[in-house]
Write an enzyme that holds these catalytic residues in place. Structure first.
Site, PDB file in Angstrom:
ATOM      1  N   ASP A 191      17.526   4.739 -22.099  1.00 46.98           N
ATOM      2  CA  ASP A 191      16.131   4.349 -22.390  1.00 46.98           C
ATOM      3  C   ASP A 191      15.618   3.177 -21.568  1.00 46.98           C
ATOM      4  OD1 ASP A 191      16.297   6.306 -24.302  1.00 46.98           O
ATOM      5  OD2 ASP A 191      16.330   4.948 -26.027  1.00 46.98           O
ATOM      6  N   ASP A 225      20.688   6.812 -35.776  1.00 42.75           N
ATOM      7  CA  ASP A 225      19.758   6.259 -34.792  1.00 42.75           C
ATOM      8  C   ASP A 225      19.236   4.894 -35.228  1.00 42.75           C
ATOM      9  OD1 ASP A 225      19.788   8.459 -33.013  1.00 42.75           O
ATOM     10  OD2 ASP A 225      18.424   9.554 -34.324  1.00 42.75           O
ATOM     11  N   ASP A 264      16.093  -1.507 -26.425  1.00 42.85           N
ATOM     12  CA  ASP A 264      15.350  -0.748 -27.436  1.00 42.85           C
ATOM     13  C   ASP A 264      14.032  -1.436 -27.789  1.00 42.85           C
ATOM     14  OD1 ASP A 264      14.862   1.391 -29.124  1.00 42.85           O
ATOM     15  OD2 ASP A 264      15.982   0.539 -30.808  1.00 42.85           O
TER      16      ASP A 264
END
Length: 340
Positions: free
Chosen positions: A173, A314, A134
């Site tokens: 991601d 999130d 992230d």
């Protein structure tokens, strides 16, 4: 005086009956073997759609399940019903090194796979522990070092591959953010090794492929090719995001064209019922997408899934708790918006 017995022998009839019984028994074995995917009828973990043969496994004791039990114990019947309904819908089971470190993650995966095998269902495991995880959002920051990552994935692969059928969504991601964070070389090397490990263990694998409102397919396709996506089942899109199904299909089909080969894909639709907004982190006004399920329409789309559990935050943005924590107030809001 000798007498000749002219009665017909029963032996040919007995033999014929035995042959018929053997043929029937053989046919039954073939039918059962085909239905259970035994022996020569075993599913190829990278070439067959895993969601056609089995329903998706629902994790017992999920965050939604726990929230339902807590709400019921507190007498909040309305919330308990919503959370229980959510808990009954198959969702991704996320594996992070913070919650399940090396030395523990294998046992956890073995338990999940054994329960799924007993139910004749497919567990969808989300591997989420790449170094500098992230790096664009920061709310799920963490992950392992490069040296620790390979052995952790190997432990997951060995445990998942020991079961009848398991699916892995590999590192949401990771490749898309590698472009933004300028970490392409390390990410490609680590994910290529993870792809090899999962493939060799016989685990159906989808490498995360971003989503339609982030990275151009022309920029992401080379990275997917470099990590060996064509050697496994394919890729996943829209994980933890909100893009509409039609946009994701168009994006995924373009990736298929650019990658080449027999690659397939899955789409996360858990929270895309009202489409996307400009906000990606806990946006308000969202709705549950249509329920997950397999696709068998002759395209490369294997299934629509709920990879990101819609009840989980999130991150600490827009009033949310820490990433991955169940957010009861937001779930009830989404449920109302969705007409639950």
């Amino acid at each position: 005086m000798d007498r000749t017995d002219n009665r017909p022998s029963r032996r040919p009839r007995v033999l014929a009956g035995a042959v018929v019984l053997a043929l029937v028994a053989g046919l039954v074995v073939v039918v059962v073997a085909r239905s259970q995917h035994w022996g020569p009828f075993a599913l190829d973990p990278q070439r067959d759609n895993p969601f056609l043969a089995r329903a998706q496994f629902v994790e017992p004791g999920s965050t939604a399940d726990q929230a339902a039990q807590q709400a019921a114990a507190e007498g909040d019947t309305a919330s308990a019903e919503i959370f229980e309904r959510l808990a009954e819908i198959p969702q991704g089971i996320w594996l992070t090194p913070e919650e399940f470190p090396a030395g523990q993650v294998g046992a956890h995966v073995s338990e999940l796979v054994a329960a799924a095998d007993e139910a004749d269902e497919v567990p969808v495991l989300v591997v989420y522990g790449v170094p500098d995880r992230d790096c664009t959002g920061g709310f799920s920051a963490g992950g392992l070092s490069a040296e620790e990552y390979g052995p952790w994935v190997d432990e997951i692969a060995d445990a998942a591959g020991a079961g009848d059928s398991a699916v892995v969504i590999l590192e949401p991601d990771a490749l898309a953010s590698a472009i933004d964070c300028d970490s392409r070389s390390e990410r490609v090397e680590l994910l290529a090794a993870a792809v090899d490990s999962l493939r060799e263990a016989g685990v159906t694998t989808y490498v995360d492929g971003g989503h339609s409102d982030w990275i151009r397919p022309e920029d992401l396709a080379p990275l997917l090719k470099d990590v060996g996506v064509a050697s496994v089942r394919g890729f996943a899109t829209n994980v933890s995001n909100f893009q509409p199904d039609e946009d994701e299909v168009a994006y995924a089909e373009r990736l298929v064209e650019l990658i080449g080969g027999d690659v397939h894909y899955v789409i996360d639709r858990g929270r895309n019922g009202n489409g996307a907004s400009e906000e990606w982190c806990n946006p308000s006004g969202r709705a549950f997408g249509e329920k997950p399920g397999y696709v068998d329409d002759g395209t490369r789309l294997d299934a629509y899934l709920w990879v990101k559990p819609p009840g989980e935050s999130d991150g600490e943005c827009n009033g949310g708790p820490a990433a991955g924590d169940f957010w009861a107030d937001r779930v009830t809001e989404i449920a109302r918006t969705s007409g639950w």
